[in-house]
Scaffold this motif. Sequence first.
Motif, mmCIF file in Angstrom:
data_model
loop_
_atom_site.group_PDB
_atom_site.id
_atom_site.type_symbol
_atom_site.label_atom_id
_atom_site.label_comp_id
_atom_site.label_asym_id
_atom_site.label_seq_id
_atom_site.Cartn_x
_atom_site.Cartn_y
_atom_site.Cartn_z
ATOM 1 N N LEU A 1 0.809 -1.219 0.000
ATOM 2 C CA LEU A 1 0.000 0.000 0.000
ATOM 3 C C LEU A 1 0.843 1.271 0.000
ATOM 4 C CD1 LEU A 1 -2.858 -0.864 2.529
ATOM 5 C CD2 LEU A 1 -2.985 -0.824 0.030
ATOM 6 N N GLY A 2 2.020 1.235 0.599
ATOM 7 C CA GLY A 2 2.848 2.438 0.662
ATOM 8 C C GLY A 2 2.231 3.493 1.558
ATOM 9 N N HIS A 3 2.301 4.759 1.141
ATOM 10 C CA HIS A 3 1.723 5.875 1.906
ATOM 11 C C HIS A 3 2.281 5.957 3.328
ATOM 12 C CE1 HIS A 3 -1.241 5.685 -1.383
ATOM 13 N NE2 HIS A 3 -1.519 6.939 -1.089
ATOM 14 N N GLY A 4 3.488 5.437 3.530
ATOM 15 C CA GLY A 4 4.094 5.509 4.847
ATOM 16 C C GLY A 4 3.450 4.609 5.883
ATOM 17 N N LEU A 5 2.657 3.648 5.448
ATOM 18 C CA LEU A 5 1.972 2.766 6.381
ATOM 19 C C LEU A 5 2.916 1.717 6.957
ATOM 20 C CD1 LEU A 5 -1.286 2.257 4.302
ATOM 21 C CD2 LEU A 5 -1.093 3.543 6.441
ATOM 22 N N ALA A 6 2.667 1.347 8.200
ATOM 23 C CA ALA A 6 3.445 0.335 8.897
ATOM 24 C C ALA A 6 2.541 -0.857 9.212
ATOM 25 C CB ALA A 6 4.016 0.918 10.185
ATOM 26 N N PRO A 7 3.114 -2.006 9.586
ATOM 27 C CA PRO A 7 2.277 -3.168 9.913
ATOM 28 C C PRO A 7 1.211 -2.883 10.963
ATOM 29 C CG PRO A 7 4.567 -3.838 9.697
ATOM 30 C CD PRO A 7 4.550 -2.345 9.613
ATOM 31 N N GLY A 8 1.492 -1.974 11.893
ATOM 32 C CA GLY A 8 0.510 -1.630 12.916
ATOM 33 C C GLY A 8 -0.728 -0.951 12.376
ATOM 34 N N ASN A 9 -0.663 -0.449 11.149
ATOM 35 C CA ASN A 9 -1.817 0.194 10.511
ATOM 36 C C ASN A 9 -2.715 -0.802 9.785
ATOM 37 O OD1 ASN A 9 0.635 2.487 9.824
ATOM 38 N ND2 ASN A 9 -1.228 3.209 10.829
ATOM 39 N N ILE A 10 -2.297 -2.063 9.716
ATOM 40 C CA ILE A 10 -2.945 -3.033 8.833
ATOM 41 C C ILE A 10 -3.721 -4.073 9.625
ATOM 42 C CG2 ILE A 10 -2.574 -4.724 6.996
ATOM 43 C CD1 ILE A 10 -1.839 -1.834 6.220
ATOM 44 N N TRP A 11 -4.880 -4.417 9.110
ATOM 45 C CA TRP A 11 -5.687 -5.512 9.633
ATOM 46 C C TRP A 11 -6.199 -6.322 8.455
ATOM 47 C CZ3 TRP A 11 -5.843 -7.574 14.154
ATOM 48 C CH2 TRP A 11 -6.861 -8.497 14.479
ATOM 49 N N ALA A 12 -6.452 -7.605 8.647
ATOM 50 C CA ALA A 12 -6.942 -8.445 7.550
ATOM 51 C C ALA A 12 -7.970 -9.438 8.069
ATOM 52 C CB ALA A 12 -5.787 -9.180 6.876
ATOM 53 N N GLY A 13 -8.793 -9.933 7.150
ATOM 54 C CA GLY A 13 -9.817 -10.914 7.488
ATOM 55 C C GLY A 13 -10.111 -11.791 6.295
ATOM 56 N N ASN A 14 -11.068 -12.678 6.473
ATOM 57 C CA ASN A 14 -11.449 -13.607 5.411
ATOM 58 C C ASN A 14 -12.387 -12.908 4.433
ATOM 59 O OD1 ASN A 14 -10.265 -16.336 6.341
ATOM 60 N ND2 ASN A 14 -11.256 -15.513 8.173
ATOM 61 N N GLY A 15 -11.811 -12.086 3.595
ATOM 62 C CA GLY A 15 -12.576 -11.251 2.675
ATOM 63 C C GLY A 15 -12.890 -9.920 3.320
ATOM 64 N N SER A 16 -13.087 -8.895 2.495
ATOM 65 C CA SER A 16 -13.357 -7.569 3.058
ATOM 66 C C SER A 16 -14.708 -7.522 3.764
ATOM 67 C CB SER A 16 -13.282 -6.495 1.970
ATOM 68 O OG SER A 16 -14.203 -6.747 0.934
#
Length: 373
Positions: A81-96
């Motif tokens: 994604l870029g935009h200066g994002l770090a792993p702490g900004n990210i969440w994921a699941g089984n489909g959006s």
Amino acid sequence: MSDQLRRLARLPLRDNLRGLEPYGAPQLDVPILLNVNENTHPLPDEVREAIARDVRACSASLNRYPDREFTELRERLASYLGHGLAPGNIWAGNGSNEVLQQILQAFGGPGRSLMSFPPTYSMYPLLASGTDTRYIAGSRAADFELTADSAARQVAERAPNIVFLCSPNNPTGTALGLDVVEAVYAAGEASQAIVVVDEAYAEFAKAGTRSALGLLPGRERLIVSRTMSKAFALAGARLGYLAADPSVTDALRLVRLPYHLSAVTQATANAALKHVDALLANVEDIKAQRDRIVAELRRLGLRPAPSDSNFVFFGGLSHPARIWQGLLDAGVLVRDVGIPGHLRVTAGTEAETTAFLRGLEDLLAAESDAAPR
């Protein structure tokens, strides 16, 4: 009343679920499937081989629970994604859809409300019902556009706890200007509204279209959701994700099920993210077919909406149900989204797009010949 609704009526369902029908698009055995906005291009061989290799490797430890924090995946998604994002900004699941559901579990619920602006993604009210969140339907202009002033005014008046903005919008396909996002975020200040920008189709946007990812810094209540189902051609893998302030991902940890992302899912997504260029190579071809559809529909006298997605929403049909059936009879499945005079079609491969356009032109010509003179 259908048999399914009769069976449900005998159960002690929650009141807000009574009378509802589950989400579902037709899954028919048809040669050309252009109804659910899938990426119709198969995965490149190198990606399939990488996924098979990594899933095979992870199978050695399937007797153990997976990484609950899906650490490697968050790192790879942040890098993508870029935009200066770090792993702490990210969440994921089984489909959006699961990601959106978790947002509602954390910030919605009884006594709280979700607002979106129909016509838009039909799962939003269903997700609201599933979490006992009151759904508020905003409104759009007659041409389905949503302006910053209109959206902000409606949010200020209704004071929802959560707002979903779909951009590019489904089913219309048009991206929102960032001024809409900024205005809605400001209008939601009084109710401390969580604002979610659903960018499931962002990779297909026209050149120069800006993502709401650039608005995240300093906006703790803003969330941008994405998916690997569309541009990445991984609809069958079920991987959706979001970017937000780390406080949001902390909140979602309170409602996620234990080890909700399987080791196989994580291995599949990580393998795919090692081959981003190969996976996204078909995006430009899909955009070209989308633009071809728009041009041809205009030539045929129809009214396609401007599309920043991998599908085209079009009006000007006198008998959309008849056209839908005629295309199905010709082996092409498109989507009737229930809006009078309109249908929606996914931009497929060149051959699939050609079959759709030829079938549609033949049907329109037959309608014209049969019309009274």
